[in-house]
Design a protein around this motif. Structure first.
Motif, PDB file in Angstrom:
ATOM      1  N   LEU A  98       0.846  -1.190   0.000  1.00 27.60           N
ATOM      2  CA  LEU A  98       0.000   0.000   0.000  1.00 27.60           C
ATOM      3  C   LEU A  98       0.881   1.239   0.000  1.00 27.60           C
ATOM      4  CD1 LEU A  98      -2.612  -1.184   2.682  1.00 27.60           C
ATOM      5  CD2 LEU A  98      -2.838  -1.244   0.180  1.00 27.60           C
ATOM      6  N   PRO A  99       0.438   2.380  -0.523  1.00 25.98           N
ATOM      7  CA  PRO A  99      -0.912   2.614  -1.050  1.00 25.98           C
ATOM      8  C   PRO A  99      -1.117   1.979  -2.428  1.00 25.98           C
ATOM      9  CG  PRO A  99       0.461   4.550  -1.359  1.00 25.98           C
ATOM     10  CD  PRO A  99       1.276   3.585  -0.567  1.00 25.98           C
ATOM     11  N   ARG A 100      -2.366   1.664  -2.722  1.00 22.62           N
ATOM     12  CA  ARG A 100      -2.728   1.143  -4.026  1.00 22.62           C
ATOM     13  C   ARG A 100      -2.686   2.298  -5.040  1.00 22.62           C
ATOM     14  NH1 ARG A 100      -5.416  -3.385  -4.900  1.00 22.62           N
ATOM     15  NH2 ARG A 100      -6.211  -3.452  -2.768  1.00 22.62           N
ATOM     16  N   THR A 101      -2.123   2.048  -6.213  1.00 24.05           N
ATOM     17  CA  THR A 101      -2.070   3.068  -7.261  1.00 24.05           C
ATOM     18  C   THR A 101      -3.473   3.571  -7.590  1.00 24.05           C
ATOM     19  OG1 THR A 101      -0.109   2.024  -8.209  1.00 24.05           O
ATOM     20  CG2 THR A 101      -1.318   3.551  -9.620  1.00 24.05           C
ATOM     21  N   ASN A 102      -3.611   4.887  -7.699  1.00 25.75           N
ATOM     22  CA  ASN A 102      -4.906   5.493  -8.014  1.00 25.75           C
ATOM     23  C   ASN A 102      -4.685   6.664  -8.968  1.00 25.75           C
ATOM     24  OD1 ASN A 102      -7.478   6.501  -8.129  1.00 25.75           O
ATOM     25  ND2 ASN A 102      -7.744   6.759  -5.932  1.00 25.75           N
ATOM     26  N   LEU A 103      -5.155   6.515 -10.204  1.00 24.17           N
ATOM     27  CA  LEU A 103      -5.004   7.550 -11.232  1.00 24.17           C
ATOM     28  C   LEU A 103      -6.368   8.143 -11.571  1.00 24.17           C
ATOM     29  CD1 LEU A 103      -3.445   9.055 -13.521  1.00 24.17           C
ATOM     30  CD2 LEU A 103      -3.937   7.067 -14.974  1.00 24.17           C
ATOM     31  N   GLN A 104      -6.434   9.480 -11.589  1.00 24.29           N
ATOM     32  CA  GLN A 104      -7.643  10.181 -12.009  1.00 24.29           C
ATOM     33  C   GLN A 104      -7.263  11.210 -13.070  1.00 24.29           C
ATOM     34  OE1 GLN A 104     -10.527  10.059  -8.165  1.00 24.29           O
ATOM     35  NE2 GLN A 104      -9.019  11.675  -8.073  1.00 24.29           N
ATOM     36  N   VAL A 105      -7.922  11.116 -14.226  1.00 27.19           N
ATOM     37  CA  VAL A 105      -7.634  12.023 -15.338  1.00 27.19           C
ATOM     38  C   VAL A 105      -8.939  12.654 -15.808  1.00 27.19           C
ATOM     39  CG1 VAL A 105      -6.538  12.316 -17.587  1.00 27.19           C
ATOM     40  CG2 VAL A 105      -5.743  10.504 -16.043  1.00 27.19           C
ATOM     41  N   ALA A 106      -8.945  13.968 -15.937  1.00 35.64           N
ATOM     42  CA  ALA A 106     -10.120  14.703 -16.412  1.00 35.64           C
ATOM     43  C   ALA A 106      -9.734  15.560 -17.605  1.00 35.64           C
ATOM     44  CB  ALA A 106     -10.684  15.580 -15.293  1.00 35.64           C
ATOM     45  N   ASN A 107     -10.631  15.633 -18.580  1.00 29.46           N
ATOM     46  CA  ASN A 107     -10.444  16.473 -19.773  1.00 29.46           C
ATOM     47  C   ASN A 107      -9.167  16.097 -20.521  1.00 29.46           C
ATOM     48  OD1 ASN A 107     -11.982  18.505 -17.676  1.00 29.46           O
ATOM     49  ND2 ASN A 107     -12.726  18.672 -19.785  1.00 29.46           N
ATOM     50  N   PHE A 108      -9.261  15.014 -21.257  1.00 30.72           N
ATOM     51  CA  PHE A 108      -8.111  14.518 -21.993  1.00 30.72           C
ATOM     52  C   PHE A 108      -8.514  14.211 -23.436  1.00 30.72           C
ATOM     53  CE2 PHE A 108     -10.175  10.881 -19.990  1.00 30.72           C
ATOM     54  CZ  PHE A 108     -10.231   9.934 -21.002  1.00 30.72           C
ATOM     55  N   THR A 109      -7.520  14.314 -24.323  1.00 24.82           N
ATOM     56  CA  THR A 109      -7.665  13.905 -25.711  1.00 24.82           C
ATOM     57  C   THR A 109      -6.479  13.022 -26.055  1.00 24.82           C
ATOM     58  OG1 THR A 109      -8.844  15.940 -26.302  1.00 24.82           O
ATOM     59  CG2 THR A 109      -7.871  14.672 -28.101  1.00 24.82           C
ATOM     60  N   PHE A 110      -6.755  11.755 -26.383  1.00 19.43           N
ATOM     61  CA  PHE A 110      -5.718  10.768 -26.663  1.00 19.43           C
ATOM     62  C   PHE A 110      -5.782  10.355 -28.133  1.00 19.43           C
ATOM     63  CE2 PHE A 110      -5.735   8.969 -22.042  1.00 19.43           C
ATOM     64  CZ  PHE A 110      -5.025  10.074 -21.619  1.00 19.43           C
ATOM     65  N   LEU A 111      -4.639  10.382 -28.789  1.00 21.86           N
ATOM     66  CA  LEU A 111      -4.544   9.999 -30.194  1.00 21.86           C
ATOM     67  C   LEU A 111      -3.665   8.764 -30.315  1.00 21.86           C
ATOM     68  CD1 LEU A 111      -3.922  13.587 -31.678  1.00 21.86           C
ATOM     69  CD2 LEU A 111      -6.103  12.460 -31.187  1.00 21.86           C
ATOM     70  N   GLU A 112      -4.304   7.591 -30.466  1.00 20.43           N
ATOM     71  CA  GLU A 112      -3.603   6.309 -30.605  1.00 20.43           C
ATOM     72  C   GLU A 112      -3.229   6.110 -32.066  1.00 20.43           C
ATOM     73  OE1 GLU A 112      -2.385   2.224 -29.884  1.00 20.43           O
ATOM     74  OE2 GLU A 112      -2.824   3.815 -28.450  1.00 20.43           O
ATOM     75  N   ARG A 113      -1.913   6.043 -32.347  1.00 19.34           N
ATOM     76  CA  ARG A 113      -1.451   5.936 -33.732  1.00 19.34           C
ATOM     77  C   ARG A 113      -0.405   4.851 -33.924  1.00 19.34           C
ATOM     78  NH1 ARG A 113      -5.377   8.468 -34.045  1.00 19.34           N
ATOM     79  NH2 ARG A 113      -5.718  10.578 -34.846  1.00 19.34           N
ATOM     80  N   SER A 114      -0.207   3.983 -32.929  1.00 18.86           N
ATOM     81  CA  SER A 114       0.949   3.094 -32.972  1.00 18.86           C
ATOM     82  C   SER A 114       0.800   1.952 -33.964  1.00 18.86           C
ATOM     83  CB  SER A 114       1.206   2.505 -31.584  1.00 18.86           C
ATOM     84  OG  SER A 114       0.166   1.617 -31.213  1.00 18.86           O
ATOM     85  N   ASN A 115      -0.443   1.475 -34.192  1.00 18.57           N
ATOM     86  CA  ASN A 115      -0.665   0.305 -35.072  1.00 18.57           C
ATOM     87  C   ASN A 115       0.230  -0.868 -34.667  1.00 18.57           C
ATOM     88  OD1 ASN A 115      -2.540   1.700 -36.697  1.00 18.57           O
ATOM     89  ND2 ASN A 115      -0.881   2.658 -37.839  1.00 18.57           N
ATOM     90  N   ALA A 116       0.412  -1.039 -33.364  1.00 18.20           N
ATOM     91  CA  ALA A 116       1.333  -2.069 -32.866  1.00 18.20           C
ATOM     92  C   ALA A 116       0.588  -3.189 -32.152  1.00 18.20           C
ATOM     93  CB  ALA A 116       2.343  -1.431 -31.924  1.00 18.20           C
ATOM     94  N   ASN A 117      -0.687  -3.394 -32.538  1.00 14.95           N
ATOM     95  CA  ASN A 117      -1.506  -4.428 -31.905  1.00 14.95           C
ATOM     96  C   ASN A 117      -1.554  -4.268 -30.391  1.00 14.95           C
ATOM     97  OD1 ASN A 117      -2.066  -5.773 -34.382  1.00 14.95           O
ATOM     98  ND2 ASN A 117      -0.047  -6.735 -34.301  1.00 14.95           N
ATOM     99  N   SER A 118      -1.570  -3.019 -29.955  1.00 13.29           N
ATOM    100  CA  SER A 118      -1.660  -2.736 -28.529  1.00 13.29           C
ATOM    101  C   SER A 118      -3.048  -2.191 -28.229  1.00 13.29           C
ATOM    102  CB  SER A 118      -0.566  -1.743 -28.116  1.00 13.29           C
ATOM    103  OG  SER A 118      -0.708  -0.523 -28.828  1.00 13.29           O
TER     104      SER A 118
END
Length: 515
Positions: A346-366
């Motif tokens: 502990l502590p347990r990982t805790n991520l909070q994200v607000a107002n985001f724009t993600f552009l996935e372009r890898s084409n790596a089968n991920s």
């Protein structure tokens, strides 16, 4: 801001140019002459566009600082913008110091450079308490791949640029004009270390009665470099309006640094308005700590854009992340100790994200997002443009047991495989979780302008109030990182590339700004 290509003041108006004669006029920054001849007819021939010439001339010398050894005058370095005086930093800052902006001067990071010495997991009163201040417009570059800057526990950095004069951390090749839009791994990066809690104790004994005894070690460092403690509000200083370019060199043991590596920093640390460009590993990685960030731009990371683990408690708002074509893994990789450690560390990982724009372009089968290890996560007001990739993968039932939270998130997921699971979690379970959340859509029609500014479809979507998650967040009435064309928080301090262009900024990422 002064343009690289300066105008020549000819000493007479253009209307009276014919009467000026064959004067010789020195061109600023060249030391040569330009001959201007009278035209022989009343109709002048078209004047060819002059070839741009470098405008930067080297500063006369290096400023005086307080730390032992001072700055070393290492001569000059020539690039596309001109010639710079090189002032090499000492191996360690052992006194409070300021690196001023001086026209025609760059600061060299040669190998590892420390800010202060490690003050330990608790403040015993014997800290070195060193603060390194960096002025707006200053340029620092890594001389070799193994060059990086470390702010040790109990010390601080005060690197505060300005919207039209950011601080630039970059590589030697970038100064020389040799870097391209696909270059990376040219130097180490920037490391901030603090005394906030981490979950993975380096001795393998977790959930100690005294959290200050749980420390972790910086990956890849040739010497033992520790972080962590039990001071959640610890401060490693302030960094605002800055860029970190071409970082992520592999250090010892195959470990790589990121553009910005954060180990156990506390909530007293201020980080906002910063850009990672072409990190060979992650754009930024949080190893534990209490991390708050706003106005983050991550472009071209070769691995993950955001990597969050080791018990980090992180809040991020207004985030643009864009991968290079055919490069990069996840836009978010989220982890916490799994297996038997999932409840012990502990502590347990805790991520909070607000107002985001993600552009996935890898084409790596991920996939755009990958969560595992029993980490906790909340994503709200987001736009995920996947370019026909899987949107979300969740591994391990212990991660599903943490009730990942989504609200007002839209994405154009791969129709054939929009979701994925692993280690006991099925793709159907992941899809049911996402599509069953509030105001989410995994088959959304993206209408983004300039790749990251909300279009009509995004603007029409119902937003979630992120202040319900954290008082750190601003209340917003829109999804995505950029509300519309009048929302220009990204302007001025960013740089352009083939991956993503921001318009009014410092210019191309392959070149240095000149003020």
């Amino acid at each position: 801001m002064t343009n690289i290509h300066r105008s020549l003041i000819l000493g007479c108006s253009m209307l009276a140019l014919a009467g000026c004669g064959g004067d010789q006029i020195a061109s600023p920054g060249t030391g040569g002459d330009i001959i201007i001849n009278n035209p022989e007819t009343s109709t002048p021939s078209p004047t060819p566009t002059p070839t741009p010439t470098p405008s930067v001339t080297p500063a006369n010398g290096c400023p005086t600082i307080n730390s032992t050894g001072g700055l070393t005058d290492s001569g000059t370095i020539s690039g596309d913008a001109g010639d710079y005086r090189v002032c090499t930093l000492p191996a360690s800052f052992d006194e409070d110091d300021t690196l001023p902006y001086i026209a025609g001067l760059v600061y060299a990071i040669d190998g590892r450079v420390d800010v202060g010495t490690d003050g330990g997991a608790t403040d015993t009163g014997a800290d070195s308490d060193v603060t390194l201040s960096i002025e707006p417009g200053a340029i620092l570059y890594g001389v070799t791949g193994r060059s990086y800057l470390v702010v040790n526990r109990g010390n601080q950095i005060d690197a505060v640029g300005e919207a039209d004069m950011p601080i630039i951390f970059t590589s030697r090749d970038n100064v020389l004009g040799l870097s391209t839009d696909s270059s990376d791994a040219q130097w180490g990066g920037v490391v901030l270390l603090g005394r906030a809690p981490v979950s993975d104790c380096r001795d393998g004994v977790f959930n100690k009665a005294d959290q200050a005894q749980c420390e972790q070690e910086l990956e890849g460092a040739a010497t033992t470099t520790l972080f962590g403690g039990n001071t959640p509000a610890d401060s490693s200083g302030t960094m605002q309006y800055f860029q970190i370019r071409y970082s992520g060199y592999t250090l010892e043991g195959g470990s790589e640094l990121q553009s910005l590596t954060l180990g156990g920093i506390g909530s007293g640390t201020t980080i906002d308005h910063w850009m990672s460009f072409n990190s060979s590993d992650d754009g930024t990685e949080f190893f534990g700590g209490e991390v708050n960030m706003k106005n983050v731009v991550i472009v071209g990371a070769s691995d993950d854009s955001l990597d969050v683990d080791t018990g980090a408690q992180a809040n991020l708002q207004y985030v643009i992340a864009a991968q290079r074509s055919n490069a990069g893994d996840n836009l978010i990789e989220l982890d916490s100790p799994d297996g038997d450690y999932a409840t012990a560390a502990l502590p347990r990982t805790n991520l909070q994200v607000a107002n985001f724009t993600f552009l996935e372009r890898s084409n790596a089968n991920s996939q755009a997002l990958r969560f595992r290890g029993g980490a906790q996560v909340s994503l709200v007001n987001g736009v995920i443009d996947t370019d026909t990739e899987t949107c979300l993968r969740i591994d391990e039932t212990v991660t599903m047991d943490q009730d990942p939270f989504f609200a007002s998130v839209v994405a154009d997921c791969d129709a054939s495989a929009p979701f994925n699971g692993g280690s006991g979690v099925t793709a159907t379970e992941v899809q049911t979780l996402f599509d069953g959340s509030a105001d989410t859509d995994s088959a959304f029609t993206i209408s983004l302008m300039s790749s990251f500014i909300n279009g009509s479809s995004e603007s029409a979507w119902t937003a979630y109030d992120p202040t319900a998650l954290s008082s750190y967040f601003d209340a917003t009435d829109y999804i995505g990182a950029v509300a519309d064309s009048s929302d220009t928080w990204y302007e001025g301090w960013t740089c352009d590339s083939a991956t993503l262009s921001f318009g009014n900024n410092t210019g191309d990422c392959t070149a240095l700004p000149v003020y």
